[in-house]
Design an enzyme around this catalytic site. Structure first.
Site, PDB file in Angstrom:
ATOM      1  CD  GLU A 152      -2.952  -1.002   2.350  1.00 41.65           C
ATOM      2  OE1 GLU A 152      -2.603  -0.329   3.341  1.00 41.65           O
ATOM      3  OE2 GLU A 152      -4.032  -1.606   2.296  1.00 41.65           O
ATOM      4  CB  SER A 163       6.345  11.357  13.238  1.00 46.50           C
ATOM      5  OG  SER A 163       5.677  10.118  13.085  1.00 46.50           O
ATOM      6  CD  GLU A 182     -11.297  17.938  40.661  1.00 46.64           C
ATOM      7  OE1 GLU A 182     -12.346  17.282  40.605  1.00 46.64           O
ATOM      8  OE2 GLU A 182     -10.934  18.520  41.698  1.00 46.64           O
ATOM      9  NE  ARG A 205     -11.417  22.704  55.423  1.00 47.12           N
ATOM     10  CZ  ARG A 205     -11.322  24.023  55.499  1.00 47.12           C
ATOM     11  NH1 ARG A 205     -10.976  24.585  56.645  1.00 47.12           N
ATOM     12  NH2 ARG A 205     -11.555  24.776  54.445  1.00 47.12           N
TER      13      ARG A 205
END
Length: 577
Positions: free
Chosen positions: A72, A84, A312, A444
């Site tokens: 191919e 790469s 986060e 807390r």
């Protein structure tokens, strides 16, 4: 016994290592030497790259030249594509380590000839193998070779002939093929005539793509049968053979500080075990990241490397926020002891996260790894898949004696003593941070839910964030329960006021007793004085009376003596007469 063992070893199937990270571990040494292996999968799953890396690693690491025959892509396209990934294909071709051969096949040519066989291919491939003394061969892809051939009988016969020819040549071969609808390949025969069959899968689930590899069969050899995640990056293939990790990792008796003295005291005064897993869970805003940052800073101060995965917050935001509690992380980043890896969990699939974690750990070689938080992986993913991924991370880190700290955000209203990802059984030390709401305030608290292999405190400690870091204080536990914050301050003030009142009452009682004592002593002194005065008078009177009695006695004696003398004189006078 040694002779029997040597016979068994001699009968073991010879294998050619691929040099692909993780794959040789799955297969117990690589691909079967001198036999064909089928690599099948859909478009874009990495079949061509797998075959090319197999040749390049063989040529550069194991001194086994190879031939890549493509039906191919052209040689120029292949060279540019693998460049790469850091592979210098031109250099290897120039030094006859690898031979590239592009075979262009047109369907019209097949129709014109009528008869179809692979004799020409055998001649061409044989010449390429002999020209460089190749030990490895890759044919990419087999569908292109048989495209347009309508006669299935001829196709099957030529397929068998091709695989036999490769075995006769004694080369370790990879043949790539595309997946069929109901079979592993389009023709459905290749998987049966191949000695080893490997499936590469590139799937997309809920907009997240993942790559997985599975060894379907391996004649004459034991092999891993699970699906293994793999990563294709600038270094080529990276496969994670997680099932081989097991529970045989080494342990350490060394203890390392959490960075919070009061917390260390709750853990026998020594902190965590090195190489153990630590979980800090709690609801939003209770200070999980702050505890993790303390741990990272303490490790850097000891000269240890810390790899911090943020899911986060960005690293800059996290470092800025930690400055508010007196933790300076940026200097450690500049010194190369602290490295942040910040990605959104949705950026790629679980397998990619797992592979990226392995890669980052292998490159940075940290002593501490922090994942903050792990529950973000549950978004759009099945819990069991997340648990398996985290289990693989835990096993990998423990096998390398790396201490791991995870944070987990508990859902509001959920059970605090469990995690969304269900990994509590994998954790050695579990710290639970909880909200304590009282009198309109949210404070807390912290306690050690469990800590394997050590005695630990069972107390709930008040958790306070100050400008010089985290502080743990004793909580007030009374008839009304646990008090923290202003309620605790008010209760302490009431107790102090009550204590002061009691002290004042005691002092007043002491003064009263002292006054009475002094009054009594004064009375006693007066009575003593009166008694002494009366005693003195009495003594004088007694002495006077005693003197009087003595005089009377003396007078009486004298009188008696005087009377006796007169009586005697009278008696004498009477006798004379």
């Amino acid at each position: 016994m040694k002779k029997e063992e040597s016979k068994i070893l001699n009968k073991t199937l010879p294998k050619s290592p691929t040099g692909i990270q993780g794959f040789d571990e799955i297969t117990g040494g690589g691909l079967p030497t001198g036999r064909p292996t089928l690599i099948c999968g859909g478009a874009g799953c990495g079949k061509t790259l797998f075959g090319m890396e197999f040749l390049i690693r063989g040529a550069t690491q194991f001194n086994e030249p190879g031939v890549f025959m493509s039906f191919e892509e052209t040689n120029e396209e292949l060279t540019k594509n693998v460049a790469s990934l850091g592979f210098d294909l031109e250099y290897l071709v120039k030094h006859k380590k690898i031979a590239l051969d592009h075979v262009h096949i047109e369907r019209s040519e097949i129709d014109d000839t009528g008869e179809y066989d692979l004799e020409g291919l055998f001649v061409r491939l044989g010449y390429a193998i002999d020209s460089i003394g190749a030990k490895r061969v890759v044919l990419d892809t087999i569908e292109s070779l048989f495209a347009g051939l309508p006669n299935q009988l001829i196709l099957r016969a030529e397929l068998r002939r091709l695989f036999r020819w490769l075995k006769v040549k004694g080369v370790t071969a990879i043949i790539t093929g595309e997946r069929g609808e109901e079979t592993l390949t389009r023709q459905g025969l290749e998987e049966y005539v191949s000695d080893c069959v490997i499936i590469l899968d590139h799937r997309v689930t809920e907009q997240n793509s993942t790559r997985r590899l599975r060894v379907v069969k391996y004649r004459g050899s034991m092999h891993g049968t699970n699906e293994y995640p793999f990563l294709i990056d600038e270094n080529g293939f990276s496969i994670l053979p997680v099932t081989s990790l097991g529970l045989k990792h080494q342990i350490s008796n060394e203890r390392i500080s959490s960075g919070i003295t009061a917390l260390d005291n709750m853990l026998e005064g020594k902190g965590y075990y090195r190489g153990s897993t630590v979980l800090i869970s709690g609801t939003a805003g209770v200070g999980k990241t702050s505890v993790a940052a303390h741990f990272a800073e303490a490790a850097c101060k000891r000269g240890e490397r810390v790899l911090y995965f943020c899911f986060e917050e960005s690293p800059n935001q996290l470092m800025r926020n930690m400055l508010s509690i007196g933790i300076k992380l940026e200097p450690w980043v500049k010194k190369g002891l602290l490295q942040f890896q910040a990605t959104r969990p949705t950026f790629y699939g679980l397998e990619m996260h797992l592979a990226a974690t392995h890669k980052a750990v292998n490159e940075f070689k940290p002593s501490i790894v922090i994942l903050d938080p792990i529950n973000t992986f549950t978004m759009g993913e099945k819990d069991i898949e997340v648990k398996i991924m985290l289990m693989r991370i835990v096993d990998y880190l423990k096998s390398n004696q790396i201490t791991a700290l995870f944070t987990n955000l508990n859902s509001n209203g959920g059970i605090l003593e469990q995690t969304d990802v269900g990994i509590s059984s994998l954790i050695d030390t579990w710290l639970l941070l909880r909200d304590i709401e009282l009198s309109g305030e949210r404070n807390r608290g912290m306690y050690v839910l469990k800590s394997r292999g050590m005695a630990h405190s069972n107390q709930i400690r008040e958790f306070i964030l100050t400008d010089h870091g985290v502080e743990l204080r004793e909580v007030y536990v009374g008839a009304s329960g646990v008090l923290t914050g202003s309620a605790r301050i008010a209760q302490e003030a009431n107790e102090n006021a009550e204590l002061l009142t009691r002290k004042q009452d005691i002092e007043q009682k002491k003064r009263e007793i002292e006054r009475k004592r002094k009054a009594l002593e004064a009375q006693i002194a007066t009575l003593q004085t009166d008694f002494e005065s009366e005693e003195s008078e009495a003594i004088k009177m007694i002495k006077t009376e005693q003197d009087t009695i003595k005089r009377l006695e003396q007078d009486k004696i004298k009188m008696a003596e005087s009377r006796k003398a007169k009586t005697e004189k009278n008696t004498v006078k009477k006798l004379k007469k």
